[in-house]
Design a protein around this motif. Structure first.
Motif, mmCIF file in Angstrom:
data_model
loop_
_atom_site.group_PDB
_atom_site.id
_atom_site.type_symbol
_atom_site.label_atom_id
_atom_site.label_comp_id
_atom_site.label_asym_id
_atom_site.label_seq_id
_atom_site.Cartn_x
_atom_site.Cartn_y
_atom_site.Cartn_z
ATOM 1 N N THR A 147 1.119 -1.060 -0.142
ATOM 2 C CA THR A 147 -0.023 0.377 -0.039
ATOM 3 C C THR A 147 0.931 1.664 0.157
ATOM 4 O O THR A 147 1.946 1.193 0.755
ATOM 5 N N ARG A 148 0.503 2.260 -0.695
ATOM 6 C CA ARG A 148 1.042 3.461 -0.835
ATOM 7 C C ARG A 148 0.094 4.254 0.568
ATOM 8 O O ARG A 148 -0.947 4.992 0.359
ATOM 9 N N GLN A 149 1.290 5.058 1.612
ATOM 10 C CA GLN A 149 0.391 6.022 2.279
ATOM 11 C C GLN A 149 1.483 7.627 1.769
ATOM 12 O O GLN A 149 3.042 7.559 2.704
ATOM 13 N N GLU A 150 0.596 8.218 1.280
ATOM 14 C CA GLU A 150 1.822 10.123 0.821
ATOM 15 C C GLU A 150 3.221 8.935 0.466
ATOM 16 O O GLU A 150 3.320 8.294 -0.580
ATOM 17 N N SER A 151 4.223 9.173 0.885
ATOM 18 C CA SER A 151 6.211 9.025 0.065
ATOM 19 C C SER A 151 6.320 7.690 0.868
ATOM 20 O O SER A 151 7.145 7.255 0.405
ATOM 21 N N GLU A 152 5.586 7.260 1.089
ATOM 22 C CA GLU A 152 5.824 5.811 1.743
ATOM 23 C C GLU A 152 5.054 4.909 1.715
ATOM 24 O O GLU A 152 4.218 4.349 1.050
ATOM 25 N N ILE A 153 6.218 3.279 0.822
ATOM 26 C CA ILE A 153 4.719 2.526 0.606
ATOM 27 C C ILE A 153 5.587 1.168 1.304
ATOM 28 O O ILE A 153 6.397 0.901 1.897
ATOM 29 N N ILE A 154 3.984 0.473 1.828
ATOM 30 C CA ILE A 154 4.507 -0.275 3.142
ATOM 31 C C ILE A 154 4.243 -1.515 2.491
ATOM 32 O O ILE A 154 2.648 -2.116 1.562
ATOM 33 N N PHE A 155 5.038 -2.664 2.771
ATOM 34 C CA PHE A 155 5.028 -3.856 1.951
ATOM 35 C C PHE A 155 4.777 -4.220 3.258
ATOM 36 O O PHE A 155 5.684 -4.638 4.656
ATOM 37 N N THR A 156 3.092 -5.802 3.513
ATOM 38 C CA THR A 156 3.448 -6.173 4.563
ATOM 39 C C THR A 156 3.448 -7.837 3.999
ATOM 40 O O THR A 156 2.720 -8.095 2.764
ATOM 41 N N PHE A 157 4.210 -9.066 4.984
ATOM 42 C CA PHE A 157 3.945 -9.817 4.651
ATOM 43 C C PHE A 157 3.213 -10.817 6.321
ATOM 44 O O PHE A 157 4.255 -10.842 7.694
ATOM 45 N N TYR A 168 15.832 -17.212 6.068
ATOM 46 C CA TYR A 168 16.385 -16.085 6.406
ATOM 47 C C TYR A 168 16.378 -15.415 5.542
ATOM 48 O O TYR A 168 16.712 -16.205 4.307
ATOM 49 N N ASN A 169 16.465 -13.920 5.730
ATOM 50 C CA ASN A 169 15.903 -12.838 4.680
ATOM 51 C C ASN A 169 14.768 -12.789 4.024
ATOM 52 O O ASN A 169 14.719 -12.340 2.678
ATOM 53 N N MET A 170 13.695 -13.714 3.897
ATOM 54 C CA MET A 170 12.904 -14.442 2.824
ATOM 55 C C MET A 170 12.468 -12.975 2.476
ATOM 56 O O MET A 170 12.182 -12.570 1.566
ATOM 57 N N VAL A 171 12.034 -12.296 3.812
ATOM 58 C CA VAL A 171 11.452 -10.833 3.578
ATOM 59 C C VAL A 171 11.969 -9.584 3.033
ATOM 60 O O VAL A 171 11.618 -9.098 1.893
ATOM 61 N N ARG A 172 13.203 -9.327 3.214
ATOM 62 C CA ARG A 172 14.139 -8.946 2.304
ATOM 63 C C ARG A 172 13.872 -9.020 0.925
ATOM 64 O O ARG A 172 14.525 -8.097 0.124
ATOM 65 N N ILE A 173 14.234 -10.266 0.496
ATOM 66 C CA ILE A 173 14.289 -10.962 -0.734
ATOM 67 C C ILE A 173 13.048 -10.400 -1.221
ATOM 68 O O ILE A 173 13.060 -10.019 -2.396
ATOM 69 N N LEU A 174 12.506 -11.046 -0.503
ATOM 70 C CA LEU A 174 10.702 -10.332 -1.578
ATOM 71 C C LEU A 174 11.008 -9.109 -1.774
ATOM 72 O O LEU A 174 9.884 -8.832 -3.179
ATOM 73 N N THR A 175 11.142 -8.451 -1.031
ATOM 74 C CA THR A 175 10.391 -6.928 -1.096
ATOM 75 C C THR A 175 11.172 -6.470 -2.376
ATOM 76 O O THR A 175 11.121 -6.022 -3.528
ATOM 77 N N GLY A 176 12.909 -7.246 -1.853
ATOM 78 C CA GLY A 176 13.990 -6.544 -3.054
ATOM 79 C C GLY A 176 13.370 -7.108 -4.348
ATOM 80 O O GLY A 176 13.476 -6.669 -5.514
ATOM 81 N N THR A 177 12.770 -8.239 -4.950
ATOM 82 C CA THR A 177 12.013 -8.701 -6.166
ATOM 83 C C THR A 177 10.280 -7.397 -6.175
ATOM 84 O O THR A 177 10.796 -7.345 -7.314
ATOM 85 N N LEU A 178 10.223 -7.522 -5.373
ATOM 86 C CA LEU A 178 9.161 -6.449 -5.759
ATOM 87 C C LEU A 178 9.479 -5.479 -6.150
ATOM 88 O O LEU A 178 8.648 -4.740 -6.865
ATOM 89 N N LEU A 179 10.503 -4.367 -5.521
ATOM 90 C CA LEU A 179 10.951 -3.520 -5.986
ATOM 91 C C LEU A 179 10.959 -4.008 -7.409
ATOM 92 O O LEU A 179 11.046 -2.623 -8.308
ATOM 93 N N GLU A 180 11.485 -4.675 -7.769
ATOM 94 C CA GLU A 180 12.594 -4.512 -9.757
ATOM 95 C C GLU A 180 10.585 -4.772 -10.428
ATOM 96 O O GLU A 180 11.168 -4.096 -11.345
#
Lengths: 247, 247
Positions: free
Chosen positions: A178-188, A195-207
């Motif tokens: 979701t977007r809230q003004e200038s911030e985008i919030i990823f919820t999992f 290990y590192n799963m949320v950060r890799i999921l987020t990195g992939t979604l950012l691509e």
């Protein structure tokens, strides 16, 4: 002896991570130091729902420990917070049965990842957001989230440094953006995270958000069961352990 | 030589204040260090709209300096931000006439003060808010603000450590209080502010908010022209220099 469960918040910016390690100050060491003071120097070991990496924050980390002290429940928070550093604080304390285990009894966890999506950084949020200048396509990232939800082998989203020996199958109940003004919030939210799963999921979604990868590509990445197929690991500062679930 | 005006943001948490002093790192020293690098080691002195104390933040501090460099205007921000610490950043750069003076030419300033009003602290906002547990009466504080607005001698709201020799008469165009969820925001906009004035105004309003002082008492405090009649000086961490005005 009675067993207590504490819900803890922390700002992980200045810590080497949750877990005690030879070099570097950790969240666990600070909690055990504060409990040691309350127990007149006796060592009190705490067990957490899981570790968090250096720079990762928590809104609802859960730990348990055993104590011989006869302290009214409502006084634990009041006694611990003044002796804890001001970037680690107890939210609540509960009495639990002697076989409760903060790690083994978890039924799920929720993580959130915060991205500042603006041409300029927000220096007042620099420790709590990952700054991405390029305009991100939230709709495309939402579409990609649909492929993440469900029961999958998440090997592609697990750091090769992981010491998980068993199955890498996990169930993700919610993946959303979701977007809230200038911030985008990823919820999992799911049964468990590698290990590192949320950060890799987020990195992939950012691509996907930068149109460097199609939303539909997530299916292929998951099926590949190989870390190289997923995107970069997003930096720790945007990540919050939001909540830990128990039955 | 040309004169430039920079608008600067900073998180004052880890600084000994704005102004260069013998012991302690300061905002000014960091800006001059970065400008020194751009000028191949030549000393570049900057002049600010005014100082801010240790722990006080700025969203729109303004400084000026003279430079012999022939750098396109849009490149100043791009060149300075990577060599500035990540808690000090340039927002914008403008060319000004050679007689522009960041301090003498100000026509007014706006400050905001942030209070966390909740029984528990918010550790992620601990450097940017003053935590007040007791439920604050915003309506009473708003009534008290009416007495602050206008042209008054603000001696009662000036630290005795001030080195202001002249008149302590200032005009406050806006004094207001709003609540946004668990935060209360005090806004003060006026022609000028004395040393610690915003923090003493806020400390006094907080006493009104806690019903330790009547809103109507502000008239008496102003007329007394004596520091002892006002309330405590609120801590620096909640204070932001929000904007500086020029004609």
């Amino acid at each position: 002896m009675e067993r207590l469960r504490l819900t803890i918040q922390y700002d992980g910016t200045f810590y080497a991570g949750y877990q005690v390690q030879p070099n570097g100050n950790t969240i666990q060491a600070e909690i055990e130091k504060a409990l040691g003071k309350m127990h007149k120097g006796h060592i009190v070991k705490v067990t957490a729902s899981g570790r968090t990496d250096a720079g990762v924050h928590a809104l609802g980390q859960v730990v348990h420990f055993d104590t011989p002290l006869n302290v009214p429940l409502e006084n634990w928070k009041r006694a611990l917070n003044p002796i804890l550093p001001d970037d680690i604080q107890v939210v609540s304390a509960e009495r639990v049965s002697s076989d409760f285990h903060a790690r083994y009894d978890t039924t799920g966890k929720e993580y959130r990842y915060f991205v500042r999506n603006h041409k300029d950084p927000d220096l007042f949020r620099r420790h709590y957001t990952h700054h991405v200048r390029a305009d991100l396509d939230v709709e495309a990232m939402m579409r990609a989230c649909q492929y993440i939800e469900g029961k999958h082998d998440f090997t592609s989203f697990c750091s090769p440094k992981s010491d998980v020996k068993g199955s890498k199958v996990r169930t993700i109940h919610e993946a959303s953006v979701t977007r809230q003004e200038s911030e985008i919030i990823f919820t999992f939210r799911g049964t468990g995270f590698l290990y590192n799963m949320v950060r890799i999921l987020t990195g992939t979604l950012l691509e996907v958000g930068r149109h460097e990868r199609e939303a539909e590509d997530l299916t292929r990445v998951i099926e590949a069961e190989h870390r190289d197929e997923a995107g970069n690991t997003a930096p720790p500062r945007g990540l919050f352990l939001w909540q830990v679930y128990y039955d």
